[in-house]
Motif scaffolding. Structure first.
Motif, mmCIF file in Angstrom:
data_model
loop_
_atom_site.group_PDB
_atom_site.id
_atom_site.type_symbol
_atom_site.label_atom_id
_atom_site.label_comp_id
_atom_site.label_asym_id
_atom_site.label_seq_id
_atom_site.Cartn_x
_atom_site.Cartn_y
_atom_site.Cartn_z
ATOM 1 N N LEU A 149 46.657 95.014 65.646
ATOM 2 C CA LEU A 149 46.391 94.709 67.052
ATOM 3 C C LEU A 149 47.201 93.512 67.556
ATOM 4 C CD1 LEU A 149 42.507 95.158 67.244
ATOM 5 C CD2 LEU A 149 44.288 96.783 67.913
ATOM 6 N N ILE A 150 47.750 92.740 66.645
ATOM 7 C CA ILE A 150 48.521 91.557 67.039
ATOM 8 C C ILE A 150 49.956 91.990 67.328
ATOM 9 C CG2 ILE A 150 49.266 89.241 66.390
ATOM 10 C CD1 ILE A 150 46.940 89.153 64.412
ATOM 11 N N LYS A 151 50.373 91.804 68.571
ATOM 12 C CA LYS A 151 51.720 92.203 68.987
ATOM 13 C C LYS A 151 52.748 91.198 68.486
ATOM 14 C CE LYS A 151 49.786 94.402 73.112
ATOM 15 N NZ LYS A 151 48.397 94.052 72.820
ATOM 16 N N PRO A 152 54.035 91.562 68.501
ATOM 17 C CA PRO A 152 55.081 90.663 68.000
ATOM 18 C C PRO A 152 55.080 89.277 68.641
ATOM 19 C CG PRO A 152 55.976 92.859 68.309
ATOM 20 C CD PRO A 152 54.583 92.893 68.862
ATOM 21 N N ASP A 153 54.669 89.197 69.910
ATOM 22 C CA ASP A 153 54.651 87.891 70.575
ATOM 23 C C ASP A 153 53.374 87.102 70.295
ATOM 24 O OD1 ASP A 153 52.785 89.265 72.015
ATOM 25 O OD2 ASP A 153 53.731 88.994 73.977
ATOM 26 N N GLY A 154 52.497 87.637 69.423
ATOM 27 C CA GLY A 154 51.277 86.938 69.051
ATOM 28 C C GLY A 154 50.082 87.257 69.916
ATOM 29 N N SER A 155 50.263 88.068 70.950
ATOM 30 C CA SER A 155 49.153 88.404 71.839
ATOM 31 C C SER A 155 48.343 89.561 71.278
ATOM 32 C CB SER A 155 49.674 88.743 73.237
ATOM 33 O OG SER A 155 50.483 89.912 73.188
ATOM 34 N N VAL A 156 47.095 89.649 71.721
ATOM 35 C CA VAL A 156 46.190 90.699 71.272
ATOM 36 C C VAL A 156 45.631 91.478 72.465
ATOM 37 C CG1 VAL A 156 44.023 91.205 70.073
ATOM 38 C CG2 VAL A 156 45.548 89.411 69.209
ATOM 39 N N LEU A 157 45.111 90.754 73.413
ATOM 40 C CA LEU A 157 44.460 91.365 74.572
ATOM 41 C C LEU A 157 45.317 91.144 75.817
ATOM 42 C CD1 LEU A 157 41.896 92.791 75.617
ATOM 43 C CD2 LEU A 157 40.938 90.532 76.068
ATOM 44 N N TYR A 158 45.551 92.231 76.568
ATOM 45 C CA TYR A 158 46.401 92.142 77.754
ATOM 46 C C TYR A 158 45.613 92.618 78.968
ATOM 47 C CZ TYR A 158 50.751 92.189 80.413
ATOM 48 O OH TYR A 158 51.734 91.928 81.329
#
Length: 210
Positions: free
Chosen positions: A42-51
């Motif tokens: 769930l952790i995207k390459p930029d470090g974000s999880v929830l959008y």
């Protein structure tokens, strides 16, 4: 403007959306920590999880408790609400996170940093509306001002069917976009693709940019 009338409701709405975005960015590391052991995918390459995205529009609406004596909710209804609801998912099509309608843009002009995104006809309507991206407060870093300058010029040229000149402006704008990861959409990349398509196969004579 409800339940209490506020003359600056459009400004407050936009400022609230920017504050939500800022808080969400602040909380991303906490979200990442909470899922790292159980669902690291769930952790995207930029470090974000929830959008989260937002659509903002202004207009006359009906607001209050709607429904029946058995089931009701305090809500808002009307064409202006429907447009806002349609702008939110459209963010994904442009690589933005906050889109506002032209009525809101008129009410906040000069208070924030914006850029025109597109002329859009939403479902159930025939007349196009201009849609803008809410980028930040009035005072933003110089690279954002450079981005807006090149992008605005590109939009003017694009709508004037000067696709090669517009392509050059959008390529300049792309250097200043916040999102530069390979394969990730942003408005400049979208318009670069559109320009290249129209250079190869020009749109019909009655094309109006919508």
């Amino acid at each position: 403007g409800a339940p209490m009338a506020q003359d600056d409701h459009a400004v407050r709405s936009c400022r609230g959306a920017l504050a939500c975005r800022s808080e969400l960015q602040r909380m991303q590391p906490m979200f990442a920590d909470s899922v790292r052991e159980i669902a690291p995918q769930l952790i995207k390459p930029d470090g974000s999880v929830l959008y989260a995205r937002a659509g903002i529009n202004s207009g006359v609406v009906t607001v209050g408790n709607m429904g029946s004596s058995k089931r009701f909710a305090y809500t808002v209804m009307g064409d202006a609400v429907n447009l806002a609801a349609r702008l939110e998912p459209q963010c994904k099509s442009y690589g933005t996170d906050i889109l506002i309608g032209e009525k809101t843009e008129e009410m906040i002009r000069g208070e924030f940093t914006l850029r025109p995104i597109d002329l859009m006809v939403v479902k159930g309507k025939t007349e196009p509306v201009e849609v803008f991206e809410l980028m930040g407060e009035k005072d933003v870093p110089q690279f954002i001002l450079d981005l807006v300058k090149h992008f605005n010029e590109g939009i003017k040229l694009f709508r004037d069917r000067q696709f090669e000149a517009a392509l050059a402006e959008f390529r300049n704008a792309a250097h200043h976009e916040l999102t530069k990861d390979e394969g990730v959409l942003n408005p400049s990349r979208l318009y670069i693709e559109r320009c290249e398509t129209y250079i190869a196969a020009p749109p019909p004579a009655d094309w109006n940019g919508v």
